[in-house]
Design a protein around this motif. Structure first.
Motif, PDB file in Angstrom:
ATOM      1  N   GLY A  88     -30.064  -1.537 -28.841  1.00 59.12           N
ATOM      2  CA  GLY A  88     -30.259  -0.242 -28.200  1.00 59.12           C
ATOM      3  C   GLY A  88     -29.793  -0.184 -26.761  1.00 59.12           C
ATOM      4  O   GLY A  88     -30.184   0.719 -26.026  1.00 59.12           O
ATOM      5  N   LEU A  89     -28.959  -1.119 -26.354  1.00 58.21           N
ATOM      6  CA  LEU A  89     -28.440  -1.138 -24.981  1.00 58.21           C
ATOM      7  C   LEU A  89     -26.928  -1.090 -25.025  1.00 58.21           C
ATOM      8  O   LEU A  89     -26.297  -1.805 -25.813  1.00 58.21           O
ATOM      9  CB  LEU A  89     -28.899  -2.404 -24.257  1.00 58.21           C
ATOM     10  N   PHE A  93     -34.881 -15.731 -19.838  1.00 55.30           N
ATOM     11  CA  PHE A  93     -34.161 -15.383 -21.065  1.00 55.30           C
ATOM     12  C   PHE A  93     -32.790 -16.044 -21.052  1.00 55.30           C
ATOM     13  O   PHE A  93     -32.365 -16.631 -20.031  1.00 55.30           O
ATOM     14  CB  PHE A  93     -34.020 -13.862 -21.204  1.00 55.30           C
ATOM     15  N   THR A  94     -32.078 -15.967 -22.163  1.00 58.25           N
ATOM     16  CA  THR A  94     -30.715 -16.510 -22.251  1.00 58.25           C
ATOM     17  C   THR A  94     -29.832 -15.498 -22.982  1.00 58.25           C
ATOM     18  O   THR A  94     -30.325 -14.542 -23.588  1.00 58.25           O
ATOM     19  CB  THR A  94     -30.670 -17.847 -23.023  1.00 58.25           C
ATOM     20  N   GLU A  95     -28.529 -15.754 -22.922  1.00 60.27           N
ATOM     21  CA  GLU A  95     -27.588 -14.874 -23.615  1.00 60.27           C
ATOM     22  C   GLU A  95     -27.607 -15.091 -25.124  1.00 60.27           C
ATOM     23  O   GLU A  95     -26.910 -14.403 -25.871  1.00 60.27           O
ATOM     24  CB  GLU A  95     -26.173 -15.076 -23.064  1.00 60.27           C
ATOM     25  N   ILE A  97     -39.302  -4.231 -25.281  1.00 59.80           N
ATOM     26  CA  ILE A  97     -40.102  -5.038 -26.196  1.00 59.80           C
ATOM     27  C   ILE A  97     -41.019  -6.014 -25.455  1.00 59.80           C
ATOM     28  O   ILE A  97     -42.154  -6.237 -25.871  1.00 59.80           O
ATOM     29  CB  ILE A  97     -39.201  -5.777 -27.215  1.00 59.80           C
ATOM     30  N   LYS A  98     -40.560  -6.581 -24.357  1.00 66.15           N
ATOM     31  CA  LYS A  98     -41.455  -7.494 -23.643  1.00 66.15           C
ATOM     32  C   LYS A  98     -42.687  -6.767 -23.123  1.00 66.15           C
ATOM     33  O   LYS A  98     -43.800  -7.302 -23.176  1.00 66.15           O
ATOM     34  CB  LYS A  98     -40.740  -8.205 -22.490  1.00 66.15           C
ATOM     35  N   TYR A 100     -33.459  -9.982 -27.010  1.00 67.48           N
ATOM     36  CA  TYR A 100     -33.357  -9.726 -25.574  1.00 67.48           C
ATOM     37  C   TYR A 100     -34.614  -8.980 -25.115  1.00 67.48           C
ATOM     38  O   TYR A 100     -34.994  -7.963 -25.704  1.00 67.48           O
ATOM     39  CB  TYR A 100     -32.112  -8.889 -25.317  1.00 67.48           C
ATOM     40  N   PRO A 101     -35.272  -9.468 -24.068  1.00 66.97           N
ATOM     41  CA  PRO A 101     -36.590  -8.915 -23.690  1.00 66.97           C
ATOM     42  C   PRO A 101     -36.577  -7.468 -23.223  1.00 66.97           C
ATOM     43  O   PRO A 101     -37.619  -6.803 -23.252  1.00 66.97           O
ATOM     44  CB  PRO A 101     -37.043  -9.843 -22.561  1.00 66.97           C
ATOM     45  N   PHE A 102     -35.406  -6.967 -22.805  1.00 67.67           N
ATOM     46  CA  PHE A 102     -35.358  -5.602 -22.281  1.00 67.67           C
ATOM     47  C   PHE A 102     -34.840  -4.595 -23.309  1.00 67.67           C
ATOM     48  O   PHE A 102     -34.541  -3.449 -22.969  1.00 67.67           O
ATOM     49  CB  PHE A 102     -34.505  -5.583 -21.005  1.00 67.67           C
TER      50      PHE A 102
END
Length: 259
Positions: A257-258, A249-251, A146-147, A174-176
């Protein structure tokens, strides 16, 4: 690199300073990226009134009338500088002198900043003009992280590395995560976060430096900040370098999808 909020403020400030003024002379120091010969540029623009300055994607558009639009792209390190009496700018690319004695320059030590006469305006939507429906459709069809989608100017224009991180944190995504794995309700929140973060940033930049023409004000950012260790809600800020860019990023941000 200046992003949409920075450029929106630059455009407004140039418009405020120079709208309605007549261009006396244009001086091109670096010609390698100019799309026409200098004499043609001078013939087109000199002697004409600047009717407006606006932003489109990551470009500034100076409108001198029909078939007299000049695009300025600052690239990675380009800057705008006001003309100062008796002071020559360093690394000038192009300079503008108006009949009232005022003026400004675009500079770049890398010589990459680009002036373009009558640039072709991309059909790719800007982050402020893209509809929610188009945004959701874009995400639904992409396996890409998405990033990367937010950064790709072929999909959506105006957003760079810093604001992509801020938008994704604001939406708690989450960016990934693969774009198509993001549920529709979360994708809608992401669209709304994009609008909110960019508009708030413009307001913050204008408040901190109302006459700003250069630089990238980042002090107000929530997580994309090298001196901050925690998000506003107390989560540890993590970083990952991908393709030369550092992602913050943070938790708190949900993974989709991961495994």
């Amino acid at each position: 690199m200046p992003e949409l909020p920075d450029l929106e403020v630059f455009a407004a400030n140039l418009d405020k300073q120079f709208k309605g003024k007549v261009l006396k002379e244009i001086d091109v120091t670096v010609t390698r990226k100019l799309n026409v010969e200098v004499p043609e540029l001078k013939k087109k623009l000199e002697g004409h009134k600047l009717s407006s300055v606006s932003r489109n994607g990551k470009s500034l558009l100076l409108d001198f009338g029909k078939d007299r639009m000049l695009g300025l792209h600052l690239m990675l390190h380009g800057e705008l500088q006001m003309k100062e009496e008796g002071k020559e700018p360093r690394f000038p690319i192009i300079g503008f002198d108006f009949t009232d004695g005022s003026g400004f320059f675009m500079t770049d030590f890398q010589k990459a900043a680009t002036p373009t006469l009558n640039p072709v305006i991309s059909e790719v939507p800007d982050a402020f003009t893209m509809s929610k429906e188009a945004f959701l459709e874009l995400l639904a069809g992409k396996k890409t992280e998405i990033k990367s989608i937010l950064l790709d100017q072929k999909f959506i224009r105006g957003i760079g590395n810093a604001y992509a991180d801020e938008i994704l944190w604001e939406a708690r995504i989450y960016p990934f995560s693969p774009a198509k794995a993001i549920p529709a309700k979360n994708a809608e929140k992401l669209y709304e976060a994009m609008q909110r973060v960019l508009k708030n940033a413009i307001a913050e930049i204008r408040k901190a430096n109302p006459d700003q023409l250069s630089g990238e004000l980042r002090d107000f950012m929530n997580i994309h900040h090298s001196k901050k260790t925690e998000s506003p809600t107390g989560a540890r800020i993590q970083t990952r370098k991908v393709g030369g860019r550092t992602t913050y990023f943070t938790e708190e941000q949900e993974r989709f999808g991961l495994s």
